[in-house]
Design an enzyme around this catalytic site. Sequence first.
Site, short mmCIF file in Angstrom:
data_model
loop_
_atom_site.label_atom_id
_atom_site.label_comp_id
_atom_site.label_asym_id
_atom_site.label_seq_id
_atom_site.Cartn_x
_atom_site.Cartn_y
_atom_site.Cartn_z
N ASP A 1 11.07 2.23 5.11
CA ASP A 1 11.01 3.29 4.11
C ASP A 1 12.43 3.71 3.76
O ASP A 1 13.33 3.59 4.59
CB ASP A 1 10.24 4.50 4.64
CG ASP A 1 9.84 5.42 3.50
OD1 ASP A 1 8.76 5.22 2.93
OD2 ASP A 1 10.64 6.32 3.14
N ARG B 1 -2.03 0.73 11.24
CA ARG B 1 -1.41 2.05 11.19
C ARG B 1 -2.18 3.07 12.01
O ARG B 1 -1.60 4.00 12.57
CB ARG B 1 -1.33 2.44 9.72
CG ARG B 1 -0.76 3.74 9.37
CD ARG B 1 0.73 3.80 9.34
NE ARG B 1 1.09 5.05 8.69
CZ ARG B 1 1.11 6.22 9.32
NH1 ARG B 1 0.86 6.29 10.60
NH2 ARG B 1 1.39 7.34 8.65
N TYR C 1 15.62 13.95 -1.73
CA TYR C 1 14.75 14.28 -0.59
C TYR C 1 15.49 15.07 0.47
O TYR C 1 14.94 15.98 1.08
CB TYR C 1 14.17 12.99 0.02
CG TYR C 1 13.09 12.37 -0.83
CD1 TYR C 1 11.80 12.93 -0.86
CD2 TYR C 1 13.34 11.25 -1.61
CE1 TYR C 1 10.80 12.36 -1.64
CE2 TYR C 1 12.35 10.68 -2.40
CZ TYR C 1 11.09 11.25 -2.41
OH TYR C 1 10.10 10.70 -3.19
N ARG D 1 5.56 -1.88 -3.04
CA ARG D 1 4.65 -1.31 -2.04
C ARG D 1 3.45 -2.23 -1.78
O ARG D 1 2.33 -1.75 -1.57
CB ARG D 1 4.14 0.07 -2.48
CG ARG D 1 5.21 1.09 -2.74
CD ARG D 1 5.79 1.63 -1.43
NE ARG D 1 6.37 2.93 -1.63
CZ ARG D 1 5.79 4.08 -1.28
NH1 ARG D 1 4.64 4.11 -0.68
NH2 ARG D 1 6.39 5.22 -1.52
N ARG E 1 -1.40 1.18 2.09
CA ARG E 1 -2.72 1.75 2.39
C ARG E 1 -3.89 1.19 1.61
O ARG E 1 -5.03 1.49 1.91
CB ARG E 1 -2.67 3.28 2.20
CG ARG E 1 -1.90 3.97 3.28
CD ARG E 1 -1.51 5.35 2.87
NE ARG E 1 -0.64 5.27 1.69
CZ ARG E 1 -0.11 6.31 1.07
NH1 ARG E 1 -0.39 7.51 1.47
NH2 ARG E 1 0.67 6.15 0.03
O1 CP3 Z 1 5.51 -2.91 0.84
C1 CP3 Z 1 6.58 -2.33 0.58
O2 CP3 Z 1 6.95 -2.08 -0.57
C2 CP3 Z 1 7.54 -1.98 1.72
C3 CP3 Z 1 7.52 -0.66 2.22
C4 CP3 Z 1 7.96 0.59 1.47
C5 CP3 Z 1 7.44 1.86 1.84
N1 CP3 Z 1 8.12 2.81 1.14
C6 CP3 Z 1 6.36 2.07 2.83
C7 CP3 Z 1 5.62 3.35 2.84
C8 CP3 Z 1 8.92 0.80 0.48
C9 CP3 Z 1 9.75 -0.21 -0.31
C10 CP3 Z 1 9.04 2.21 0.30
C11 CP3 Z 1 10.00 2.84 -0.63
C12 CP3 Z 1 9.96 4.30 -0.84
N2 CP3 Z 1 9.67 5.28 0.09
C13 CP3 Z 1 10.36 4.94 -2.04
C14 CP3 Z 1 10.86 4.23 -3.29
C15 CP3 Z 1 9.76 3.64 -4.10
C16 CP3 Z 1 8.83 4.64 -4.71
O3 CP3 Z 1 7.62 4.54 -4.40
O4 CP3 Z 1 9.27 5.47 -5.51
C17 CP3 Z 1 10.20 6.33 -1.85
C18 CP3 Z 1 10.48 7.41 -2.87
C19 CP3 Z 1 9.77 6.54 -0.51
C20 CP3 Z 1 9.54 7.83 0.19
C21 CP3 Z 1 8.16 7.99 0.66
N3 CP3 Z 1 7.58 7.24 1.68
C22 CP3 Z 1 7.17 8.89 0.20
C23 CP3 Z 1 7.40 9.88 -0.93
C24 CP3 Z 1 6.01 8.68 0.94
C25 CP3 Z 1 4.71 9.46 0.87
C26 CP3 Z 1 3.95 9.18 -0.35
C27 CP3 Z 1 3.43 7.77 -0.38
O5 CP3 Z 1 3.66 7.07 -1.36
O6 CP3 Z 1 2.76 7.38 0.58
C28 CP3 Z 1 6.26 7.61 1.84
C29 CP3 Z 1 5.32 7.03 2.83
C30 CP3 Z 1 5.14 5.55 2.85
N4 CP3 Z 1 6.13 4.62 2.69
C31 CP3 Z 1 3.93 4.86 3.11
C32 CP3 Z 1 4.21 3.49 3.10
C33 CP3 Z 1 3.26 2.35 3.35
C34 CP3 Z 1 2.57 5.50 3.42
C35 CP3 Z 1 2.62 6.05 4.79
C36 CP3 Z 1 1.37 5.81 5.58
O7 CP3 Z 1 1.10 4.69 6.03
O8 CP3 Z 1 0.68 6.81 5.79
#
Ligand code: CP3
Length: 346
Positions: free
Chosen positions: A72, A35, A148, A22, A26
């Site tokens: 994502d 964003r 999910y 990640r 943010r």
């Molecule tokens: O930089 C990177 O790693 C690439 C982008 C990336 C995102 N999500 C962007 C994201 C990657 C590799 C993921 C993987 C992801 N997404 C996982 C597996 C890894 C982990 O953290 O366990 C999972 C379970 C998700 C599902 C997901 N996406 C959730 C549960 C959420 C909300 C909670 C959170 O962590 O924000 C997201 C949203 C998300 N995915 C954001 C980002 C940058 C935040 C959204 C925003 O900009 O408001």
Amino acid sequence: MKPLLKVLNNNKARTPPCWLMRQAGRYLPEYLELRSKNNNFLNFCLSPHLAAQATLQPLQRYNLDAAIIFSDILVIPYALGQKIEFIENKGPILEPLSQPEHLARLDWKGIERVTSHVCEAIDLVKAQLSPTTTLIGFAGASWTLACYMIEGHSSRDFNQAKAFAFRWPKAFQILLNQLAEITADYLIAQVNAGAEVLQLFDSWAGCVPSSHFYPWVIEPTRKIVQRVKESYPDVPIIGFPRRCGAWYKEFLMLTGVTALSLDDTLNLIWARQELGKQAVLQGALNPMMLVFGGLALRHEVERQLKILNTGPYIFNLGHGILPETPPAHVQNLIELIKNLTQNEEL
Ligand code: CP3
């Protein structure tokens, strides 16, 4: 050869390559800025120019060894036609698959809807990447996606998903199998477009009952790896069965992954000993340590290098970077890893 690829080809590096799960997100003010102009997260992920920009943001600040394509894991349920929304401070909300009949709603041919966008983003990133940086593609593993899709939202234990699996084992098995198949297609498309390494996120492997670790985690992962390798035998695949404890060993032996991403609760001494000196290991810093920084961070980085950098090793976190992480701490971390490994201190 690029430093990350060298380690993934089983060569130990004096200074381990580093990237952070990640790493785009943010905690970076420039990400928040980008964003803020796009309030729908899925549209943001699926806009190739925005996704490419977000992917490159951390690399413009830091000397990281890899970029991970901005997207994502939940673009897959979206592609299958499941209703999904990302709500601020709440996370993803999906229309849950609460009955086996609901599986018929999924459009298994819909995957094309996201593949083309992600591949276009990969293409844009590849054109701008420095020659030493590796591009990582990714997907969620079947169990975590099913969690999910059935539960409909984040959870600590995904008990609704387990209840579905126990009550309707055949339907659940079909769901895992189909997810494995389209995930393999999706990953193959990412390699076609230019991804050089793949990571499979099984973030909720740690809440699988031991009795079902084989059918829910190992078997679908093995299928995905096998299918990807039929098309691309040499593409390295990093598996991340988060918090699965001693199951990491079977996971490594049985799935065919190239490397393991370790979480922050695993006994690292056990890991290096039991998984072997030749095993390619990634991880495993607790993300709060990066938020806190200072001496606690330094001591833990030293400890992890001592234990894990005795074989092929990629420095990373044990889970995604937290939004409250001060960006300066990431810079400190990268310098720390370099200083500690180049000064013969260890
Ligand atoms: O930089 C990177 O790693 C690439 C982008 C990336 C995102 N999500 C962007 C994201 C990657 C590799 C993921 C993987 C992801 N997404 C996982 C597996 C890894 C982990 O953290 O366990 C999972 C379970 C998700 C599902 C997901 N996406 C959730 C549960 C959420 C909300 C909670 C959170 O962590 O924000 C997201 C949203 C998300 N995915 C954001 C980002 C940058 C935040 C959204 C925003 O900009 O408001």
